[in-house]
Design a protein around this motif. Structure first.
Motif, PDB file in Angstrom:
ATOM      1  N   LEU A   1       0.816  -1.209   0.000  1.00  0.00           N
ATOM      2  CA  LEU A   1       0.000   0.000   0.000  1.00  0.00           C
ATOM      3  C   LEU A   1       0.854   1.266   0.000  1.00  0.00           C
ATOM      4  CD1 LEU A   1      -2.660  -1.070   2.663  1.00  0.00           C
ATOM      5  CD2 LEU A   1      -2.640  -1.536   0.204  1.00  0.00           C
ATOM      6  N   LYS A   2       2.165   1.097   0.145  1.00  0.00           N
ATOM      7  CA  LYS A   2       3.062   2.250   0.247  1.00  0.00           C
ATOM      8  C   LYS A   2       4.071   2.335  -0.889  1.00  0.00           C
ATOM      9  CE  LYS A   2       3.913   0.718   4.765  1.00  0.00           C
ATOM     10  NZ  LYS A   2       4.759   0.729   5.972  1.00  0.00           N
TER      11      LYS A   2
ATOM     12  N   TRP B   1     -10.610   0.830  -5.085  1.00  0.00           N
ATOM     13  CA  TRP B   1     -11.026  -0.418  -5.729  1.00  0.00           C
ATOM     14  C   TRP B   1     -10.944  -1.592  -4.756  1.00  0.00           C
ATOM     15  CZ3 TRP B   1      -9.754  -5.349  -6.983  1.00  0.00           C
ATOM     16  CH2 TRP B   1     -10.491  -5.961  -7.997  1.00  0.00           C
ATOM     17  N   LEU B   2      -9.901  -1.634  -3.930  1.00  0.00           N
ATOM     18  CA  LEU B   2      -9.772  -2.709  -2.944  1.00  0.00           C
ATOM     19  C   LEU B   2     -10.937  -2.686  -1.958  1.00  0.00           C
ATOM     20  CD1 LEU B   2      -5.938  -2.575  -2.154  1.00  0.00           C
ATOM     21  CD2 LEU B   2      -7.143  -4.277  -3.544  1.00  0.00           C
ATOM     22  N   LEU B   3     -11.321  -1.505  -1.513  1.00  0.00           N
ATOM     23  CA  LEU B   3     -12.456  -1.405  -0.591  1.00  0.00           C
ATOM     24  C   LEU B   3     -13.747  -1.851  -1.272  1.00  0.00           C
ATOM     25  CD1 LEU B   3     -11.651   2.021   1.116  1.00  0.00           C
ATOM     26  CD2 LEU B   3     -11.545  -0.247   2.183  1.00  0.00           C
TER      27      LEU B   3
ATOM     28  N   VAL C   1     -10.699  -8.949   1.030  1.00  0.00           N
ATOM     29  CA  VAL C   1      -9.368  -8.335   1.114  1.00  0.00           C
ATOM     30  C   VAL C   1      -8.914  -8.333   2.568  1.00  0.00           C
ATOM     31  CG1 VAL C   1      -7.987  -6.268   0.673  1.00  0.00           C
ATOM     32  CG2 VAL C   1      -9.907  -6.839  -0.851  1.00  0.00           C
ATOM     33  N   ARG C   2      -7.719  -8.867   2.776  1.00  0.00           N
ATOM     34  CA  ARG C   2      -7.110  -8.827   4.105  1.00  0.00           C
ATOM     35  C   ARG C   2      -5.679  -8.319   3.988  1.00  0.00           C
ATOM     36  NH1 ARG C   2      -8.390 -14.871   5.518  1.00  0.00           N
ATOM     37  NH2 ARG C   2      -8.259 -14.926   3.250  1.00  0.00           N
ATOM     38  N   ILE C   3      -5.241  -7.669   5.046  1.00  0.00           N
ATOM     39  CA  ILE C   3      -3.922  -7.032   5.062  1.00  0.00           C
ATOM     40  C   ILE C   3      -3.025  -7.713   6.083  1.00  0.00           C
ATOM     41  CG2 ILE C   3      -2.678  -4.873   5.495  1.00  0.00           C
ATOM     42  CD1 ILE C   3      -4.390  -4.797   2.976  1.00  0.00           C
ATOM     43  N   VAL C   4      -1.764  -7.909   5.696  1.00  0.00           N
ATOM     44  CA  VAL C   4      -0.732  -8.331   6.645  1.00  0.00           C
ATOM     45  C   VAL C   4      -0.038  -7.061   7.131  1.00  0.00           C
ATOM     46  CG1 VAL C   4       1.432  -9.583   6.954  1.00  0.00           C
ATOM     47  CG2 VAL C   4      -0.378 -10.560   5.515  1.00  0.00           C
ATOM     48  N   PRO C   5      -0.150  -6.728   8.404  1.00  0.00           N
ATOM     49  CA  PRO C   5       0.424  -5.466   8.884  1.00  0.00           C
ATOM     50  C   PRO C   5       1.949  -5.487   8.848  1.00  0.00           C
ATOM     51  CG  PRO C   5      -0.314  -6.798  10.727  1.00  0.00           C
ATOM     52  CD  PRO C   5      -0.780  -7.513   9.489  1.00  0.00           C
ATOM     53  N   SER C   6       2.524  -4.300   8.795  1.00  0.00           N
ATOM     54  CA  SER C   6       3.987  -4.183   8.758  1.00  0.00           C
ATOM     55  C   SER C   6       4.641  -4.790   9.988  1.00  0.00           C
ATOM     56  CB  SER C   6       4.389  -2.710   8.635  1.00  0.00           C
ATOM     57  OG  SER C   6       3.880  -2.147   7.456  1.00  0.00           O
ATOM     58  N   SER C   7       3.897  -4.877  11.081  1.00  0.00           N
ATOM     59  CA  SER C   7       4.443  -5.424  12.324  1.00  0.00           C
ATOM     60  C   SER C   7       4.527  -6.946  12.328  1.00  0.00           C
ATOM     61  CB  SER C   7       3.575  -4.969  13.509  1.00  0.00           C
ATOM     62  OG  SER C   7       2.228  -5.403  13.322  1.00  0.00           O
ATOM     63  N   ALA C   8       3.919  -7.604  11.334  1.00  0.00           N
ATOM     64  CA  ALA C   8       3.933  -9.073  11.306  1.00  0.00           C
ATOM     65  C   ALA C   8       5.336  -9.586  11.010  1.00  0.00           C
ATOM     66  CB  ALA C   8       2.962  -9.578  10.251  1.00  0.00           C
ATOM     67  N   PRO C   9       5.745 -10.699  11.629  1.00  0.00           N
ATOM     68  CA  PRO C   9       7.066 -11.269  11.365  1.00  0.00           C
ATOM     69  C   PRO C   9       7.238 -11.591   9.884  1.00  0.00           C
ATOM     70  CG  PRO C   9       6.054 -12.321  13.272  1.00  0.00           C
ATOM     71  CD  PRO C   9       4.998 -11.475  12.641  1.00  0.00           C
ATOM     72  N   LEU C  10       8.415 -11.301   9.360  1.00  0.00           N
ATOM     73  CA  LEU C  10       8.704 -11.566   7.951  1.00  0.00           C
ATOM     74  C   LEU C  10       9.619 -12.777   7.845  1.00  0.00           C
ATOM     75  CD1 LEU C  10       8.387 -10.564   5.019  1.00  0.00           C
ATOM     76  CD2 LEU C  10      10.478  -9.225   5.351  1.00  0.00           C
ATOM     77  N   TYR C  11       9.271 -13.686   6.935  1.00  0.00           N
ATOM     78  CA  TYR C  11      10.114 -14.849   6.678  1.00  0.00           C
ATOM     79  C   TYR C  11      10.209 -15.029   5.171  1.00  0.00           C
ATOM     80  CZ  TYR C  11       5.304 -16.617   7.018  1.00  0.00           C
ATOM     81  OH  TYR C  11       3.946 -16.778   6.901  1.00  0.00           O
ATOM     82  N   GLU C  12      11.197 -15.798   4.741  1.00  0.00           N
ATOM     83  CA  GLU C  12      11.559 -15.839   3.318  1.00  0.00           C
ATOM     84  C   GLU C  12      10.389 -16.228   2.411  1.00  0.00           C
ATOM     85  OE1 GLU C  12      14.843 -17.907   0.328  1.00  0.00           O
ATOM     86  OE2 GLU C  12      14.892 -18.326   2.482  1.00  0.00           O
TER      87      GLU C  12
ATOM     88  N   CYS D   1      -9.677  -3.373   6.327  1.00  0.00           N
ATOM     89  CA  CYS D   1     -10.293  -2.233   5.647  1.00  0.00           C
ATOM     90  C   CYS D   1      -9.975  -0.920   6.354  1.00  0.00           C
ATOM     91  CB  CYS D   1     -11.799  -2.436   5.537  1.00  0.00           C
ATOM     92  SG  CYS D   1     -12.253  -3.678   4.296  1.00  0.00           S
ATOM     93  N   GLU D   2      -9.829  -0.969   7.666  1.00  0.00           N
ATOM     94  CA  GLU D   2      -9.446   0.239   8.396  1.00  0.00           C
ATOM     95  C   GLU D   2      -8.053   0.704   7.981  1.00  0.00           C
ATOM     96  OE1 GLU D   2     -11.035   2.381  10.458  1.00  0.00           O
ATOM     97  OE2 GLU D   2     -12.767   1.240   9.718  1.00  0.00           O
ATOM     98  N   ILE D   3      -7.155  -0.229   7.778  1.00  0.00           N
ATOM     99  CA  ILE D   3      -5.805   0.131   7.324  1.00  0.00           C
ATOM    100  C   ILE D   3      -5.866   0.747   5.931  1.00  0.00           C
ATOM    101  CG2 ILE D   3      -3.599  -0.834   6.564  1.00  0.00           C
ATOM    102  CD1 ILE D   3      -3.713  -2.747   8.899  1.00  0.00           C
ATOM    103  N   ILE D   4      -6.647   0.147   5.041  1.00  0.00           N
ATOM    104  CA  ILE D   4      -6.768   0.695   3.690  1.00  0.00           C
ATOM    105  C   ILE D   4      -7.356   2.106   3.743  1.00  0.00           C
ATOM    106  CG2 ILE D   4      -7.881   0.407   1.440  1.00  0.00           C
ATOM    107  CD1 ILE D   4      -7.832  -2.631   1.953  1.00  0.00           C
ATOM    108  N   ARG D   5      -8.390   2.291   4.565  1.00  0.00           N
ATOM    109  CA  ARG D   5      -8.998   3.629   4.687  1.00  0.00           C
ATOM    110  C   ARG D   5      -8.013   4.644   5.266  1.00  0.00           C
ATOM    111  NH1 ARG D   5     -13.370   0.435   6.736  1.00  0.00           N
ATOM    112  NH2 ARG D   5     -14.988   0.178   5.149  1.00  0.00           N
ATOM    113  N   HIS D   6      -7.155   4.168   6.169  1.00  0.00           N
ATOM    114  CA  HIS D   6      -6.147   5.060   6.744  1.00  0.00           C
ATOM    115  C   HIS D   6      -5.247   5.614   5.645  1.00  0.00           C
ATOM    116  CE1 HIS D   6      -2.811   6.502   9.190  1.00  0.00           C
ATOM    117  NE2 HIS D   6      -2.001   5.693   8.514  1.00  0.00           N
ATOM    118  N   TYR D   7      -4.757   4.745   4.761  1.00  0.00           N
ATOM    119  CA  TYR D   7      -3.887   5.206   3.682  1.00  0.00           C
ATOM    120  C   TYR D   7      -4.665   6.048   2.674  1.00  0.00           C
ATOM    121  CZ  TYR D   7      -0.011   2.363   5.309  1.00  0.00           C
ATOM    122  OH  TYR D   7       1.016   1.855   6.065  1.00  0.00           O
ATOM    123  N   LEU D   8      -5.914   5.688   2.431  1.00  0.00           N
ATOM    124  CA  LEU D   8      -6.736   6.467   1.509  1.00  0.00           C
ATOM    125  C   LEU D   8      -6.976   7.876   2.053  1.00  0.00           C
ATOM    126  CD1 LEU D   8      -8.407   6.597  -1.074  1.00  0.00           C
ATOM    127  CD2 LEU D   8     -10.324   5.602   0.213  1.00  0.00           C
ATOM    128  N   ASN D   9      -7.259   7.977   3.333  1.00  0.00           N
ATOM    129  CA  ASN D   9      -7.480   9.296   3.940  1.00  0.00           C
ATOM    130  C   ASN D   9      -6.233  10.159   3.883  1.00  0.00           C
ATOM    131  OD1 ASN D   9     -10.139   8.719   4.556  1.00  0.00           O
ATOM    132  ND2 ASN D   9      -9.675   7.955   6.611  1.00  0.00           N
TER     133      ASN D   9
END
Length: 280
Positions: free
Chosen positions: A176-177, A191-193, A203-214, A267-275
């Motif tokens: 989203l960034k 469109w995603l909303l 539509v579901r989002i994996v937040p930036s705080s989620a652990p990242l693996y290969e 959807c709240e995360i998407i709306r945050h970036y949209l706003n």
């Protein structure tokens, strides 16, 4: 000879596989099935391996002789016989693409459910025109933007057999960034909303705080098909989409259960970036 000419396409192979399963369920040999169906045993063997393309009438006759025409998968087999080479829009591309990409695009077109994961980019089936055009403007060597968007649009619109398709998206928040163009991302986020509010998607989002693996660093899809439990996986790269070398269902399930947020929080995360974009 190109590999796409040596290797039967995925529709022909899937149809052959389902016909072989039907024959094996009734425990007929090639010779017995051919004799009872009025065809040649060698031809039947080629059909089951994808090297011969039966007509709709051929498939109907085999299913009736096997006494499985009422089975759920029978309609799928008949439908596959109507598109032995995949959707019509793919035909102009075939001379220039390899077998894995050809089969990836055909499989995507045939799926009734597409579970699509995007790490740094929005998956193609969820891209708006502005987003696709902007991405392709940075590709090397340069591509024809009209042709590239037309292909994506055909992929998005096609419905095999007129059946509905459900698009199940999990997108990493980083996607989203990644595009700095406010107008482009505004259209994409809206469109995603809209997709999540429709009966055709989630539509579901994996937040930036989620652990990242290969394994979570690459885009991929898991496809489902009507009437069967079989799944196929697709891998995305800078060269496009193609059949993956392994089943990615478990990886999808892991991301879904351990990393993705519920729909309302997503959807709240998407709306945050949209706003943020619309109030700049």
């Amino acid at each position: 000879m190109a590999d796409r000419e040596r290797i039967p396409n995925i529709n022909a192979r899937r149809l052959g596989l389902y016909l072989r399963r039907a024959r094996e369920i009734i425990e007929w040999s090639y010779e017995e099935a051919a004799a009872r169906s009025g065809c040649d045993a060698d031809w039947l063997a080629r059909v089951e391996t994808g090297f011969a393309q039966p007509t709709v009438a051929d498939v109907e006759r085999l299913l009736e002789r096997y006494q499985v025409r009422a089975a759920k998968v029978a309609d799928l087999m008949v439908d596959l016989a109507t598109r032995p080479n995949g959707p019509d829009w793919l035909a102009p591309l075939l001379p220039d693409i390899k077998a894995l990409k050809r089969d990836g695009l055909i499989s995507e077109a045939e799926a009734c459910v597409v579970h699509s994961y995007g790490m740094r980019l929005i998956p193609p089936l969820a891209q708006v025109e502005e987003y696709t055009r902007l991405l392709n403007s940075h590709r090397l060597p340069p591509h024809n933007p009209e042709a590239d968007w037309d292909i994506v649009l055909q992929r998005q619109r096609f419905r095999a057999g007129g059946r509905p398709r459900f698009l199940d998206l999990i997108i990493d928040e980083d996607a989203l960034k990644q595009v700095p163009e406010p107008k482009v991302m505004t259209a994409q986020l809206r469109w995603l909303l809209a997709l999540d509010e429709s009966p055709d998607g989630r539509v579901r989002i994996v937040p930036s705080s989620a652990p990242l693996y290969e394994d979570r660093t690459c885009n991929f899809d898991v496809l489902e098909f009507p009437g069967v439990s079989d799944r196929l996986s697709l891998a995305h790269s800078v060269f496009g989409v193609e059949l993956a070398g392994t089943d990615l269902t478990d990886l999808w399930t892991l991301i879904e259960e351990e990393s993705a947020l519920p729909r309302d929080e997503s959807c709240e995360i998407i709306r945050h970036y949209l706003n943020r974009l619309t109030t700049q």
